[in-house]
Design an enzyme around this catalytic site. Sequence first.
Site, PDB file in Angstrom:
ATOM      1  NE  ARG A 114      -3.216   2.958   0.526  1.00  0.00           N
ATOM      2  CZ  ARG A 114      -2.649   4.124   0.241  1.00  0.00           C
ATOM      3  NH1 ARG A 114      -1.398   4.148  -0.212  1.00  0.00           N
ATOM      4  NH2 ARG A 114      -3.300   5.242   0.392  1.00  0.00           N
ATOM      5  CE1 TYR A 115       0.030   4.312   3.774  1.00  0.00           C
ATOM      6  CE2 TYR A 115       0.150   2.054   4.577  1.00  0.00           C
ATOM      7  CZ  TYR A 115      -0.496   3.274   4.532  1.00  0.00           C
ATOM      8  OH  TYR A 115      -1.661   3.464   5.228  1.00  0.00           O
ATOM      9  NE  ARG A 118       5.769   2.870   5.159  1.00  0.00           N
ATOM     10  CZ  ARG A 118       4.929   3.878   5.439  1.00  0.00           C
ATOM     11  NH1 ARG A 118       4.233   3.884   6.542  1.00  0.00           N
ATOM     12  NH2 ARG A 118       4.793   4.873   4.572  1.00  0.00           N
ATOM     13  CB  CYS A 127      -5.258 -15.618  15.019  1.00  0.00           C
ATOM     14  SG  CYS A 127      -4.913 -14.415  13.732  1.00  0.00           S
ATOM     15  CB  CYS A 131      -9.345  -9.885  17.432  1.00  0.00           C
ATOM     16  SG  CYS A 131      -7.721 -10.310  18.075  1.00  0.00           S
ATOM     17  CB  CYS A 134     -10.176  -9.544  12.892  1.00  0.00           C
ATOM     18  SG  CYS A 134      -8.878  -9.762  11.647  1.00  0.00           S
ATOM     19  NE  ARG A 136      -4.643  -6.003   6.413  1.00  0.00           N
ATOM     20  CZ  ARG A 136      -3.711  -5.363   7.123  1.00  0.00           C
ATOM     21  NH1 ARG A 136      -3.159  -5.950   8.164  1.00  0.00           N
ATOM     22  NH2 ARG A 136      -3.335  -4.150   6.778  1.00  0.00           N
ATOM     23  CG  ASP A 294      -9.844  -0.166   9.715  1.00  0.00           C
ATOM     24  OD1 ASP A 294      -9.554   1.045   9.753  1.00  0.00           O
ATOM     25  OD2 ASP A 294      -8.991  -1.074   9.784  1.00  0.00           O
ATOM     26  CG  ASP A 331      -5.874   2.349   7.103  1.00  0.00           C
ATOM     27  OD1 ASP A 331      -5.776   2.833   5.955  1.00  0.00           O
ATOM     28  OD2 ASP A 331      -5.049   1.555   7.587  1.00  0.00           O
ATOM     29  CE  LYS A 338      -1.777   1.972   9.658  1.00  0.00           C
ATOM     30  NZ  LYS A 338      -1.288   1.277   8.431  1.00  0.00           N
TER      31      LYS A 338
HETATM   32  C1  LIG Z   1      -0.667   0.186   8.473  1.00  0.00           C
HETATM   33  C2  LIG Z   1      -0.037  -0.423   7.321  1.00  0.00           C
HETATM   34  C3  LIG Z   1       1.348  -0.308   7.107  1.00  0.00           C
HETATM   35  C4  LIG Z   1       2.280   0.420   8.049  1.00  0.00           C
HETATM   36  O1  LIG Z   1       1.956   1.742   8.249  1.00  0.00           O
HETATM   37  P1  LIG Z   1       2.806   2.588   9.329  1.00  0.00           P
HETATM   38  O2  LIG Z   1       2.122   3.907   9.367  1.00  0.00           O
HETATM   39  O3  LIG Z   1       4.210   2.644   8.818  1.00  0.00           O
HETATM   40  O4  LIG Z   1       2.732   1.836  10.620  1.00  0.00           O
HETATM   41  C5  LIG Z   1       1.870  -0.901   5.983  1.00  0.00           C
HETATM   42  N1  LIG Z   1       1.094  -1.570   5.104  1.00  0.00           N
HETATM   43  C6  LIG Z   1      -0.227  -1.687   5.281  1.00  0.00           C
HETATM   44  C7  LIG Z   1      -1.019  -2.429   4.255  1.00  0.00           C
HETATM   45  C8  LIG Z   1      -0.843  -1.130   6.401  1.00  0.00           C
HETATM   46  O5  LIG Z   1      -2.155  -1.286   6.584  1.00  0.00           O
END
Ligand SMILES: *Cc1c(COP(=O)(O)O)cnc(C)c1O
Length: 387
Positions: A114-115, A118, A127, A131, A134, A136, A294, A331, A338
Amino acid sequence: MPSPSFRRRYFPQASAKQWGDWRWQMQNAVQHWEALERFFPLTPEERAGCLAAQKHFRLRLTPYVLSLVDPHHPSCPIRRQAIPLPQEAHCIPGDLEDPLGEEKYRPVRALLHRYADRALLLCTDACPMYCRHCTRRRLTRGGNPLGEGEWARALDYIRANPGIREVILSGGEPGLLADEVLEGLLKRLRDIKHVEIIRLGSRSPVTLPMRITPPFARMLRRYAPLFVVTHFNHPKEVTPEAQRACARLVDAGVPVENQAVLLRGLNSSARILEALFLACLRMRVRPYYLHQMDVAQGAGHWRTPLRWGVGLMQELGARVSGLALPAFAVDLPGGGGKLRLAPEGVVAWGEKETLLKNPEGRHYSYPEPLEDDCHCPYDAIWTAPSH
Ligand SMILES: *Cc1c(COP(=O)(O)O)cnc(C)c1O
């Protein structure tokens, strides 16, 4: 009930050593609601909730989690996070199967990207406890097994994308993988030059603290910089076992952070959150995020108005250490990512002075500097060291 007396009463066959073994905990987990009634009577709502939810999402309580349940109070935070209510089967208009719009950021089955810098690797769909909040659950409700084949494709994708600086191992609970299996993944990640940071998203310290054995903590330390991000939602979860689990990680040299979810009626009060964040800090676990719930299907009853969360942060900002304060984040539904929300601090921007409001609501003026050229001359000659 403290673990030893709970064990002697409900698992008289089990030794203390077995109780402290995470595999024994998993083998003896309760997965059917009828079996829960051996431990405490369910309320009619819980029984209806279990019946209604069973076709949507799994149920699992380890003996350890069972020992924390308050048998007399249905609003017990452990109970509410582990046992469904009928609302879970309700679909409120606007609830989304994929609340974060993640499917379009899923280049291979086991990876969410998504980012840009990362990527989140889905290690498993299982799990120790499912939860009830959850987000997801479409991935963890069962029938989504993830394994070596999917990981290999995810690792290929990460290798081919040098922009990925951080990999988050998540799921499901990565702690359910055997040490050697998880280490195999970590090794392969460390072999990728551009992966600088590894994050392990794990609720084990809360739901299966015996998973954090000293060898496991030492193994994680070998892959530093590696951060564990865990998920305490209520101070009741901060038990001696959970404290020991966090201490093992931190003492081994693994930094631990916490992300909590703001859950209506469970931790949606300043008093509870204050106790939670301070309890985390005492364990040397730094509060990282407080997440707005969410718009996930079947979780509508957990949501608080956005301004309630901001109000709580404002109240806490006025009374607890900055070290104890997480960022409050929402989110954005549909894939916006986020967004951190903070209590409004700026009353009016100005050239000469800016008017601000402190957490107690009093106004202050900040005199803006005479010079506003902010460029750094050294930038022109400094190059970031390569690694
Ligand atoms: C929350 C999230 C992250 C990490 O976000 P940070 O703000 O760096 O903690 C990375 N990938 C996904 C898909 C997320 O939902």
